[in-house]
Write a protein that holds these residues in place. Structure first.
Motif, short mmCIF file in Angstrom:
data_model
loop_
_atom_site.label_atom_id
_atom_site.label_comp_id
_atom_site.label_asym_id
_atom_site.label_seq_id
_atom_site.Cartn_x
_atom_site.Cartn_y
_atom_site.Cartn_z
N LYS A 12 0.87 -0.97 -0.04
CA LYS A 12 0.01 -0.03 0.09
C LYS A 12 0.85 1.20 -0.01
O LYS A 12 1.99 1.11 0.13
N LEU A 13 0.37 2.28 -0.38
CA LEU A 13 0.83 3.64 -0.11
C LEU A 13 1.22 4.17 1.15
O LEU A 13 0.57 3.52 2.18
N TYR A 14 2.00 4.84 1.42
CA TYR A 14 2.53 5.47 3.12
C TYR A 14 2.10 7.10 2.82
O TYR A 14 2.89 7.76 2.25
N VAL A 15 0.98 7.47 3.41
CA VAL A 15 0.84 8.85 3.33
C VAL A 15 0.31 9.29 4.61
O VAL A 15 -0.71 8.60 5.16
N GLY A 16 1.08 10.34 5.11
CA GLY A 16 0.31 10.66 6.57
C GLY A 16 0.41 9.92 7.79
O GLY A 16 -0.22 9.84 8.47
N PRO A 50 0.11 -0.20 -5.98
CA PRO A 50 -0.76 0.72 -5.93
C PRO A 50 -0.48 1.44 -7.04
O PRO A 50 0.87 1.93 -7.14
N LEU A 51 -1.19 2.02 -8.17
CA LEU A 51 -1.02 2.97 -9.39
C LEU A 51 -1.55 4.01 -8.70
O LEU A 51 -2.80 4.62 -9.00
N SER A 52 -0.74 5.01 -8.25
CA SER A 52 -1.08 6.21 -7.70
C SER A 52 -1.84 7.22 -8.59
O SER A 52 -1.43 7.11 -9.70
N SER A 53 -2.69 8.28 -8.40
CA SER A 53 -3.19 9.16 -9.11
C SER A 53 -2.81 10.60 -8.75
O SER A 53 -2.29 10.58 -7.78
N ARG A 54 -3.45 11.55 -9.47
CA ARG A 54 -3.10 12.92 -9.10
C ARG A 54 -3.70 13.27 -7.53
O ARG A 54 -3.13 14.04 -6.85
N LYS A 55 -4.96 12.41 -7.44
CA LYS A 55 -5.48 12.98 -6.30
C LYS A 55 -4.76 12.25 -5.10
O LYS A 55 -4.48 12.83 -3.90
N ASP A 56 -3.90 11.24 -5.11
CA ASP A 56 -3.20 10.88 -4.12
C ASP A 56 -1.76 11.59 -3.97
O ASP A 56 -1.30 12.13 -2.83
N VAL A 215 7.38 11.88 5.62
CA VAL A 215 7.67 11.07 4.49
C VAL A 215 6.57 10.52 4.05
O VAL A 215 5.87 9.72 4.84
N ASN A 216 6.33 10.80 2.88
CA ASN A 216 5.00 9.91 2.30
C ASN A 216 5.27 9.33 0.84
O ASN A 216 6.20 10.22 0.17
N ILE A 217 5.08 8.24 0.61
CA ILE A 217 5.44 7.28 -0.40
C ILE A 217 4.58 6.78 -1.30
O ILE A 217 3.54 6.24 -0.97
N LEU A 218 4.82 7.45 -2.57
CA LEU A 218 3.57 6.97 -3.65
C LEU A 218 4.37 5.85 -4.77
O LEU A 218 5.72 6.02 -5.06
N SER A 219 3.56 5.10 -5.26
CA SER A 219 4.19 4.34 -6.22
C SER A 219 3.30 4.46 -7.72
O SER A 219 2.10 4.72 -7.43
#
Length: 305
Positions: A12-16, A50-56, A215-219
């Protein structure tokens, strides 16, 4: 005894400080990277990332901005303790990361172990710099007149970081650690083809006393995620380490809209992530604040202070 079913890991992503799925619900296949796999056109399936979007991307910027005040306001010593704690946690999960890096980069176990060890050491190295960088780039300035004149470094703010594409872990740590060591917060876009070590790093960060959002990590697709980050008005700087020449030019143009600091990518062939990094990546995302203060009356005996 019956054979157990495999317990496959859900990345999963790592956000907040949390682990959301992409708001789009999209995923993409991640496969092994080996010369044989490249020749065949497809390697062994490893996971769906996860294929992150602009919203992510926008959500990650909100989280990074929210965390900035507390992180930049923490003492440099405290930041160093937390970075060292990250190294401790990685050391305890070393075998997991060796396996992930070996699959991600098509390396032998011994070469992957060397990459992981270097990444752990890199966290320790930057942990030691957190309370020393100010002495290197700041200090008292000799000025004419009855003034104290002091310059001190301050973090730039929210930094978008495009992680290196080929060095999925050591390169990743080498661009993330200097950003947060000096008090910035980061939105990281992981290597597009090898995002799994970066996504696993989120699990370590979440248990290392690092405040959520630092740190926030997107893929996902680097160009798709990077475009809104480069144009985002609340992003203060961008590191283009993971962008090719064409994408880097597009992102530089977008970044100019709010005068972002831009760290341009070096040619891939010239980057040795195992080399001692120096202070360049820390100073790239620092501002200098200079304070003038009157000393009071100066007589024959000197200052009244």
């Amino acid at each position: 005894m019956s054979e157990r079913l495999s317990v496959l890991k859900t990345y999963k992503l790592y956000v907040g400080g949390k682990f959301p799925r992409s708001e789009s619900g999209r995923v993409y296949e991640v496969t092994t990277r080996t010369s044989a796999a490249d020749a065949a056109g497809k390697g062994k399936w490893l996971a769906n990332a996860p294929l992150s979007s602009r919203k992510d991307a926008r959500d990650a910027v909100v989280a990074a901005r929210k965390a900035f005040g507390g992180w930049s306001g923490a003492t440099a010593y405290n930041r160093g303790q937390i970075l060292y704690r990250i190294a401790e946690m990685l050391e305890g999960r070393r075998d997991q990361y060796v396996a992930e890096v070996a699959d991600a980069e098509g390396l032998s176990k011994s070469k992957a172990a060397a990459q992981v060890d270097a990444a752990i050491d890199r966290w320790v190295w930057y942990a030691g710099w957190t309370d020393k960088i100010a002495q290197v780039v700041g200090g008292g300035n000799p000025v004419a007149g009855p003034f104290f004149n002091l310059s001190s470094p301050e973090p730039t703010g929210v930094v978008a970081v495009l992680a290196p594409q080929k060095s999925s872990f050591l390169g990743l740590v080498s661009v993330v650690a200097p950003v947060i060591a000096t008090g910035n917060t980061a939105v990281v876009v992981a290597s597009e083809k090898s995002p799994l070590p970066a996504l696993s790093l989120g699990e370590v960060l979440a248990t290392s006393d690092l405040p959520g959002g630092v740190v926030n990590i997107l893929s996902g697709r680097t160009a798709e995620i990077a475009a809104p980050l480069a144009a985002h008005q609340d992003v203060n700087a961008i590191d283009l380490a993971g962008a090719d020449e064409e994408l880097a030019k597009e992102l530089e143009i977008a970044a100019a809209d709010n005068l972002k600091r831009v760290l341009r990518p070096q040619p891939v062939d010239n980057v040795d992530w195992s080399a001692t990094p120096g202070t360049d990546r820390m100073t790239a995302f620092l501002e200098t604040k200079t304070v003038w203060h009157p000393t009071g009356a100066l007589g024959a005996s000197g200052s009244s202070y």
